[in-house]
Design a protein around this motif. Structure first.
Motif, PDB file in Angstrom:
ATOM      1  N   MET A 100      27.686  -9.560 -12.329  1.00 25.38           N
ATOM      2  CA  MET A 100      27.264  -9.738 -13.720  1.00 25.38           C
ATOM      3  C   MET A 100      28.341 -10.492 -14.480  1.00 25.38           C
ATOM      4  O   MET A 100      29.491 -10.564 -14.052  1.00 25.38           O
ATOM      5  N   ASP A 101      27.960 -11.066 -15.608  1.00 28.57           N
ATOM      6  CA  ASP A 101      28.877 -11.784 -16.477  1.00 28.57           C
ATOM      7  C   ASP A 101      29.507 -10.785 -17.430  1.00 28.57           C
ATOM      8  O   ASP A 101      28.814 -10.216 -18.286  1.00 28.57           O
ATOM      9  N   LEU A 102      30.809 -10.558 -17.270  1.00 27.43           N
ATOM     10  CA  LEU A 102      31.523  -9.531 -18.040  1.00 27.43           C
ATOM     11  C   LEU A 102      30.803  -8.205 -17.878  1.00 27.43           C
ATOM     12  O   LEU A 102      30.657  -7.714 -16.775  1.00 27.43           O
ATOM     13  N   ILE A 103      30.306  -7.594 -18.959  1.00 25.63           N
ATOM     14  CA  ILE A 103      29.635  -6.293 -18.831  1.00 25.63           C
ATOM     15  C   ILE A 103      28.238  -6.354 -19.431  1.00 25.63           C
ATOM     16  O   ILE A 103      27.750  -5.380 -20.011  1.00 25.63           O
ATOM     17  N   ASN A 104      27.561  -7.477 -19.282  1.00 20.46           N
ATOM     18  CA  ASN A 104      26.256  -7.663 -19.917  1.00 20.46           C
ATOM     19  C   ASN A 104      25.232  -6.620 -19.510  1.00 20.46           C
ATOM     20  O   ASN A 104      24.292  -6.340 -20.257  1.00 20.46           O
ATOM     21  N   LEU A 105      25.373  -6.057 -18.311  1.00 18.94           N
ATOM     22  CA  LEU A 105      24.391  -5.090 -17.838  1.00 18.94           C
ATOM     23  C   LEU A 105      24.842  -3.643 -18.012  1.00 18.94           C
ATOM     24  O   LEU A 105      24.112  -2.726 -17.643  1.00 18.94           O
ATOM     25  N   VAL A 106      26.030  -3.450 -18.548  1.00 23.14           N
ATOM     26  CA  VAL A 106      26.529  -2.085 -18.765  1.00 23.14           C
ATOM     27  C   VAL A 106      26.111  -1.636 -20.157  1.00 23.14           C
ATOM     28  O   VAL A 106      26.602  -2.140 -21.159  1.00 23.14           O
ATOM     29  N   LYS A 107      25.209  -0.690 -20.217  1.00 23.09           N
ATOM     30  CA  LYS A 107      24.639  -0.278 -21.501  1.00 23.09           C
ATOM     31  C   LYS A 107      25.124   1.093 -21.970  1.00 23.09           C
ATOM     32  O   LYS A 107      25.090   1.393 -23.149  1.00 23.09           O
ATOM     33  N   LYS A 108      25.532   1.937 -21.048  1.00 23.21           N
ATOM     34  CA  LYS A 108      25.899   3.295 -21.434  1.00 23.21           C
ATOM     35  C   LYS A 108      27.186   3.291 -22.256  1.00 23.21           C
ATOM     36  O   LYS A 108      28.114   2.544 -21.981  1.00 23.21           O
ATOM     37  N   GLU A 109      27.234   4.166 -23.238  1.00 20.37           N
ATOM     38  CA  GLU A 109      28.406   4.241 -24.106  1.00 20.37           C
ATOM     39  C   GLU A 109      29.359   5.327 -23.637  1.00 20.37           C
ATOM     40  O   GLU A 109      28.959   6.339 -23.072  1.00 20.37           O
ATOM     41  N   ASN A 110      30.652   5.085 -23.901  1.00 18.31           N
ATOM     42  CA  ASN A 110      31.704   6.073 -23.635  1.00 18.31           C
ATOM     43  C   ASN A 110      31.660   6.572 -22.190  1.00 18.31           C
ATOM     44  O   ASN A 110      31.803   7.766 -21.930  1.00 18.31           O
ATOM     45  N   THR A 111      31.466   5.638 -21.269  1.00 22.36           N
ATOM     46  CA  THR A 111      31.250   5.993 -19.870  1.00 22.36           C
ATOM     47  C   THR A 111      32.522   5.998 -19.043  1.00 22.36           C
ATOM     48  O   THR A 111      32.736   6.888 -18.222  1.00 22.36           O
ATOM     49  N   PHE A 112      33.397   4.996 -19.256  1.00 20.33           N
ATOM     50  CA  PHE A 112      34.485   4.761 -18.316  1.00 20.33           C
ATOM     51  C   PHE A 112      35.813   5.323 -18.825  1.00 20.33           C
ATOM     52  O   PHE A 112      36.194   5.109 -19.969  1.00 20.33           O
ATOM     53  N   ASP A 113      36.497   6.008 -17.910  1.00 18.03           N
ATOM     54  CA  ASP A 113      37.790   6.625 -18.242  1.00 18.03           C
ATOM     55  C   ASP A 113      38.949   5.658 -18.035  1.00 18.03           C
ATOM     56  O   ASP A 113      40.001   5.802 -18.660  1.00 18.03           O
ATOM     57  N   VAL A 114      38.759   4.689 -17.162  1.00 17.44           N
ATOM     58  CA  VAL A 114      39.741   3.623 -16.947  1.00 17.44           C
ATOM     59  C   VAL A 114      38.980   2.302 -16.865  1.00 17.44           C
ATOM     60  O   VAL A 114      38.008   2.188 -16.110  1.00 17.44           O
ATOM     61  N   VAL A 115      39.419   1.316 -17.648  1.00 17.44           N
ATOM     62  CA  VAL A 115      38.853  -0.023 -17.587  1.00 17.44           C
ATOM     63  C   VAL A 115      40.004  -1.000 -17.380  1.00 17.44           C
ATOM     64  O   VAL A 115      41.029  -0.928 -18.080  1.00 17.44           O
ATOM     65  N   ILE A 116      39.846  -1.907 -16.411  1.00 17.34           N
ATOM     66  CA  ILE A 116      40.878  -2.872 -16.049  1.00 17.34           C
ATOM     67  C   ILE A 116      40.308  -4.276 -16.213  1.00 17.34           C
ATOM     68  O   ILE A 116      39.182  -4.542 -15.796  1.00 17.34           O
ATOM     69  N   PHE A 117      41.091  -5.175 -16.813  1.00 14.43           N
ATOM     70  CA  PHE A 117      40.618  -6.554 -16.998  1.00 14.43           C
ATOM     71  C   PHE A 117      41.776  -7.522 -16.832  1.00 14.43           C
ATOM     72  O   PHE A 117      42.719  -7.513 -17.620  1.00 14.43           O
ATOM     73  N   ASN A 118      41.698  -8.327 -15.776  1.00 11.31           N
ATOM     74  CA  ASN A 118      42.628  -9.444 -15.584  1.00 11.31           C
ATOM     75  C   ASN A 118      41.813 -10.701 -15.853  1.00 11.31           C
ATOM     76  O   ASN A 118      41.181 -11.254 -14.953  1.00 11.31           O
ATOM     77  N   PRO A 119      41.784 -11.171 -17.101  1.00  6.91           N
ATOM     78  CA  PRO A 119      40.834 -12.210 -17.497  1.00  6.91           C
ATOM     79  C   PRO A 119      41.316 -13.610 -17.144  1.00  6.91           C
ATOM     80  O   PRO A 119      42.489 -13.816 -16.800  1.00  6.91           O
ATOM     81  N   PRO A 120      40.430 -14.594 -17.254  1.00  8.99           N
ATOM     82  CA  PRO A 120      40.886 -15.988 -17.254  1.00  8.99           C
ATOM     83  C   PRO A 120      41.656 -16.238 -18.543  1.00  8.99           C
ATOM     84  O   PRO A 120      41.078 -16.206 -19.628  1.00  8.99           O
ATOM     85  N   TYR A 121      42.970 -16.431 -18.426  1.00 11.01           N
ATOM     86  CA  TYR A 121      43.827 -16.471 -19.620  1.00 11.01           C
ATOM     87  C   TYR A 121      44.552 -17.792 -19.825  1.00 11.01           C
ATOM     88  O   TYR A 121      45.287 -17.966 -20.802  1.00 11.01           O
ATOM     89  N   VAL A 122      44.370 -18.743 -18.927  1.00 12.53           N
ATOM     90  CA  VAL A 122      45.083 -20.017 -19.038  1.00 12.53           C
ATOM     91  C   VAL A 122      44.519 -20.824 -20.203  1.00 12.53           C
ATOM     92  O   VAL A 122      43.304 -20.908 -20.389  1.00 12.53           O
ATOM     93  N   VAL A 123      45.405 -21.407 -20.999  1.00 17.96           N
ATOM     94  CA  VAL A 123      44.988 -22.223 -22.148  1.00 17.96           C
ATOM     95  C   VAL A 123      44.370 -23.525 -21.636  1.00 17.96           C
ATOM     96  O   VAL A 123      45.010 -24.274 -20.892  1.00 17.96           O
ATOM     97  N   THR A 124      43.113 -23.775 -22.024  1.00 14.85           N
ATOM     98  CA  THR A 124      42.391 -24.972 -21.588  1.00 14.85           C
ATOM     99  C   THR A 124      41.527 -25.477 -22.738  1.00 14.85           C
ATOM    100  O   THR A 124      41.415 -24.828 -23.786  1.00 14.85           O
ATOM    101  N   GLU A 125      40.877 -26.609 -22.539  1.00 12.20           N
ATOM    102  CA  GLU A 125      39.839 -27.054 -23.457  1.00 12.20           C
ATOM    103  C   GLU A 125      38.640 -26.104 -23.344  1.00 12.20           C
ATOM    104  O   GLU A 125      38.389 -25.534 -22.276  1.00 12.20           O
ATOM    105  N   SER A 126      37.896 -25.958 -24.424  1.00  8.88           N
ATOM    106  CA  SER A 126      36.739 -25.067 -24.407  1.00  8.88           C
ATOM    107  C   SER A 126      35.739 -25.432 -23.321  1.00  8.88           C
ATOM    108  O   SER A 126      35.114 -24.553 -22.712  1.00  8.88           O
TER     109      SER A 126
END
Length: 213
Positions: A100-126
């Motif tokens: 899935m793209d990011l969390i588009n299909l995750v609908k439940k609230e207050n579900t996860f006790d640990v969330v980890i994100f190593n995102p695309p962080y390099v500065v680029t053109e849009s």
């Protein structure tokens, strides 16, 4: 915390992010925080953009020694999903993987006790954020390297449990202090818990928790 065995062939490396310094720094940060993690006894753990799966697998291996938990990984790249599942199996842990793209299909609230994100962080053109090549999606972050992560941030307070922990990888150009201030509007407190300078980059690991009265 043991670093998992990760075997990527030439075909994998064409589309899947190979574990690198940012991956290992994130594992080091989780290891430094491990007593906090054990005390929290997380039941539901999520990695967003798992790539090779090295980080969520390392967390699963470590936590499974003390109590059972559910480990979920999502990635927009079907090849990354396949590799994440394989790496988990190779290291004898069960990772539940969804494409899935990011969390588009995750609908439940207050579900996860640990969330980890190593995102695309390099500065680029849009425009580079929109590049359809899968390998580009692992690093192209757009203006200030923030375009992808900024899309996710407003959803974190909704999916994170009240006592949950959110771990984020950033670089200096992303302005980590600005990110910490952004989260304050959602009643979340953040801090830099680890950093490392490598090959012209300064990596930071941020940890966020909900502010409780």
């Amino acid at each position: 915390m043991e670093t998992p065995i990760v075997k990527l062939d030439i075909q994998d490396l064409e589309t899947v992010y190979e574990p690198s310094e940012d991956s290992f720094l994130l594992i080091d940060a989780l290891e430094a925080d491990f007593e906090k993690l054990k005390k929290a006894k997380p039941v539901m753990c999520l990695e967003i953009g798992s790539g090779s799966g090295v980080v969520i697998t390392a967390l699963a291996k470590a936590l499974n020694r003390f109590f059972p938990a559910y480990f979920m990984a999502v990635d927009i790249n079907s090849n990354a999903c396949r590799v994440t599942k394989r790496v988990g199996q190779d290291n004898l842990v069960d990772i539940n993987v969804l494409q899935m793209d990011l969390i588009n299909l995750v609908k439940k609230e207050n579900t996860f006790d640990v969330v980890i994100f190593n995102p695309p962080y390099v500065v680029t053109e849009s425009l580079e954020v929109l590049d359809q090549r899968l390998i580009s999606k692992t690093w192209a972050g757009g203006i200030d390297g923030r375009e992808v992560m900024d899309m996710l941030f407003p959803h974190i307070p909704n999916i994170l449990s009240n006592n949950g922990l959110f771990y984020l990888v950033t670089i200096k150009q992303n302005d980590p202090i600005s990110i910490i201030n952004v989260f304050k509007q959602w009643k979340m407190s953040g801090e830099i818990i680890c950093d490392r300078k490598i090959r012209g980059e300064h990596l930071y690991i941020l940890r966020f928790v909900k502010i409780t009265l």
